[in-house]
Write an enzyme that holds these catalytic residues in place. Structure first.
Site, PDB file in Angstrom:
ATOM      1  N   ARG A 144      23.638 -63.763 -25.925  1.00  0.00           N
ATOM      2  CA  ARG A 144      25.323 -63.424 -26.366  1.00  0.00           C
ATOM      3  C   ARG A 144      25.687 -64.859 -26.776  1.00  0.00           C
ATOM      4  NH1 ARG A 144      27.721 -61.336 -21.209  1.00  0.00           N
ATOM      5  NH2 ARG A 144      29.626 -61.286 -22.358  1.00  0.00           N
TER       6      ARG A 144
ATOM      7  N   LYS B 165      25.986 -59.458 -10.817  1.00  0.00           N
ATOM      8  CA  LYS B 165      25.725 -60.318  -9.953  1.00  0.00           C
ATOM      9  C   LYS B 165      26.300 -60.165  -8.720  1.00  0.00           C
ATOM     10  CE  LYS B 165      26.723 -63.224 -13.353  1.00  0.00           C
ATOM     11  NZ  LYS B 165      26.953 -64.321 -14.420  1.00  0.00           N
TER      12      LYS B 165
ATOM     13  N   HIS C 296      35.967 -63.192  -6.942  1.00  0.00           N
ATOM     14  CA  HIS C 296      35.469 -63.660  -7.978  1.00  0.00           C
ATOM     15  C   HIS C 296      36.655 -64.090  -8.783  1.00  0.00           C
ATOM     16  CE1 HIS C 296      32.766 -64.241 -11.423  1.00  0.00           C
ATOM     17  NE2 HIS C 296      33.635 -63.744 -12.136  1.00  0.00           N
TER      18      HIS C 296
ATOM     19  N   SER D 214      28.220 -58.370 -16.951  1.00  0.00           N
ATOM     20  CA  SER D 214      27.698 -59.591 -16.280  1.00  0.00           C
ATOM     21  C   SER D 214      28.282 -60.014 -15.328  1.00  0.00           C
ATOM     22  CB  SER D 214      27.767 -60.709 -17.735  1.00  0.00           C
ATOM     23  OG  SER D 214      27.530 -61.925 -17.178  1.00  0.00           O
TER      24      SER D 214
END
Lengths: 434, 434
Positions: B168, B187, B82, B183
């Site tokens: 948010r 995922k 990521h 967050s």
């Protein structure tokens, strides 16, 4: 202007401009700013605080969201008083007539009670026939005729505060010095008085639990009032035991009248009411020094002019002034239940909050804002902190409607007993701006 | 359980239980908790933070609000990567095929671009015919056939995160280490990989501006992954100038293929992609040490197996693999505009954010999430930080559709020039958990 930028600025600890604050308050009130953005900003304010300038801007924006009283038709310096709320607090019923009798106009808007604290409007409502929701014209007429007026605020006063308060209530953002300050001061400024004495309660039963917190709130309100060019002073007073012997609406009217008659003159309730009245006389120009003001207060009690002012206020607003002299004309409880002590000792504490909740349970206060009160019920507290009691001595009397269950243990559980006499603690903890 | 109590607890700095956090996330997603209460809690979290245990509970509650990929049909340790997002970041297109070619399955869900940063899904979409939204079965089949899969996430992955992220976004509560962590990690955990390498970008163009902030976010994600029993490591990499020469979707495919061919081997982009791939190989059990892993990466480039894996991935998901060898089959811009330098000096800075916005303006990125991209347009950056340039030297080429206005000054304004050669700064700033 974007609401996002206001939230972001406050999140980082910056200050908002008066224009930004007015944009928010207007948008929150008219619905153009969604509640989630207001909630986020409210929590950011709890976090980062507000400067005096910001708090004043918030106060003025909320004031200007609704109606403002115009009291220019009433001559003199108009002096108001605000208390942050306590159990058995009936000082308005006492000091309003005193101040008015000494020549200073005293315009007051008072709230209805909720939870363990009673509301001044409910206490006045116990006087048969007395109108407690006055029109602007009636309010001004009452001031002109008696120099005293008291009314429940109409929904037109600071509607933005009402909206934001409801939001704070569900989002855990009630406890914030600038938000509390602006909520109180917006309504006080909309009420039209020229000067204000604050009674900031402090103690386990009060909203402000510590002297530091109470000082901070008092200073914040004094700062905002001063920045607005208003005369403003604050007393910080102890709130733990109930104030006076009466909890419950008709009972509190009786106790107020007794003090205006000159009874219980050395009680904390009388001392506190007289001191607040004296501060108001100084602000209103009726006295230069505290001793001079206090002498005038004593005179208004001794010569009966304070009680007479209360009679005239009641009479000119539809109420039955005879009820002030004949308490049998006030709402009555169906039954009285005596609660004697089951142990011996020195009274070391009286849990005002618990007694307030017991009175609420009898019907003297509201669990929910739509509850209808029983104005005759309540509690008489026969003892004071520091007093020696023996088993069988009367401690409380519950005034209740017939058939309402009363558990003596719950009442006695509010009583702290010690083997040694507790040290006396003064009721006046500090003054700010005095 | 009352939402009010959660907000109040966090407001005072307390920790929420996993049950409380699950109650909130479920209620926020299904609408039973009003947005203003969620917004207030979000700001209180920005204020007070969250413990690792709370952040993990939030991560898991958001993961469990939607679908979880079950990759048990794919043998081996599945390793994901990521990146927190940068301009010109096409590392997924490079390292995915490398890692797969070295025998480690690499399942990836990638986002679409918004604002100045592009999205990996958009880059893959520039390959003619390639499906970028795979069904679960197609995703698993791609992994089984090529050990690489990349898909846009379906709406069924962590819908509570989507709901809270939108909230948010309007309430200025995006910037919070635990909220960002949960967050991303919700995922990633829903994606089904066993191990994760993080590329946390740091610099003026990135979400994390300072090394301290980047370290804090990286440590938070590593802590949450570790607490969940996942293998997880983070590289903190510099992000200021664009990564590589290409900004824009088809252009970035070209640059990725060039690197897989062995070109630009000493560029930052290649070094960063190879290092991330090497970390993934270690986690996937294909190498024990970094030098061993790096040798395998170099071999996958040299023997063409990485590029061949990309060809097979494209071919097995409906794409035209010939476009990887013949770039004229990729989407083309209508026009190219050369932008030469107007001054001399050493390149001291390239403003990646501004170049990303210029590319967005050409049609390579989205202003709004509903914008349709022009996959052929973009920017070629001919210079690198530290390089000496003279007036007339080529600095940028804008690839644009015919008729789109291009202002050379805006491009040249992204270029910082200095009279002395700037000191070289390494691209790898720190590692966490490696």
């Amino acid at each position: 202007m974007r609401m996002y930028d206001l939230i972001y600025t406050k999140k980082l600890g910056g200050a908002l401009s008066p224009e930004q604050i007015a944009f928010w308050v207007e948008g929150a009130a008219n619905g153009s700013i969604p509640d989630e953005q207001s909630a986020s900003l409210l929590m950011a304010i709890c976090w980062r605080g507000m400067t005096t300038e910001e708090t004043l801007a918030l106060t003025l924006a909320m004031r200007d969201s609704g109606k403002r009283m115009d009291l220019s038709a009433v001559p003199g310096i108009k002096v108001d008083k605000h208390s942050t709320g306590g159990v058995g607090d009936k000082t308005t019923l006492i000091l309003g007539p005193i101040v008015a009798a000494c020549g200073v106009p005293c315009p007051m808007f008072s709230g209805r009670g909720l939870g363990h604290t009673g509301g001044t409007v409910d206490k006045f409502a116990a006087i048969p026939g007395l109108k407690v929701e006055l029109t602007d014209a009636e309010f001004i007429q009452s001031l002109q005729e008696t120099r005293f007026a008291n009314s429940a605020p109409t929904g037109k006063i600071a509607p933005a505060d009402k909206k934001l308060y409801a939001l704070r209530d569900t989002t855990a953002t009630v406890e914030s010095i600038p938000l509390i300050t602006a909520s109180i001061m917006s309504k006080k400024l909309a009420g039209g008085a020229d000067a204000l004495v604050l009674d900031v309660k402090c103690g386990p039963t009060a909203f402000m639990k510590t002297l530091d917190d109470a000082r901070t709130l008092a200073q914040s309100m004094v700062d905002v009032g001063t920045a607005h060019g208003m005369q403003i002073r604050a007393l910080i007073t102890r709130m733990d035991a109930p104030l006076g012997w009466a909890i419950g609406n008709a009972l509190e009217v009786m106790e107020s009248v007794e003090i205006l008659r000159g009874e219980h003159g050395d009680s904390e309730l009388a001392q506190m009411s007289f001191r607040l009245a004296a501060e108001m006389l100084i602000m209103g120009g009726a006295a230069k020094t505290l001793p001079e003001a206090q002498a005038k207060v004593r005179m208004a009690i001794q010569d009966g002019s304070a009680l007479e002012t209360l009679r005239r206020f009641v009479g000119s607003n539809g109420g039955d002034a005879k009820a002030l002299d004949d308490f049998s004309l006030l709402p009555q409880a169906g039954r009285t239940i005596a609660i004697p002590a089951d142990r011996a000792g020195y009274v070391s504490a009286l849990d005002g909050r618990a007694l307030g909740l017991l009175a609420m349970d009898l019907g003297a206060g509201r669990k929910d804002q739509h509850d209808v009160l029983d104005l005759g019920v309540g509690i008489r507290v026969h003892v004071k902190v520091g007093q020696r009691i023996e088993p069988g001595d009367m401690v409380f009397t519950a005034y209740t409607k017939a058939g309402h269950p009363v558990k003596a243990e719950a009442y006695l559980a509010t009583l702290g007993l010690a083997s040694d006499r507790p040290e006396a603690v003064p009721w006046l903890l500090d003054t700010i701006g005095c």
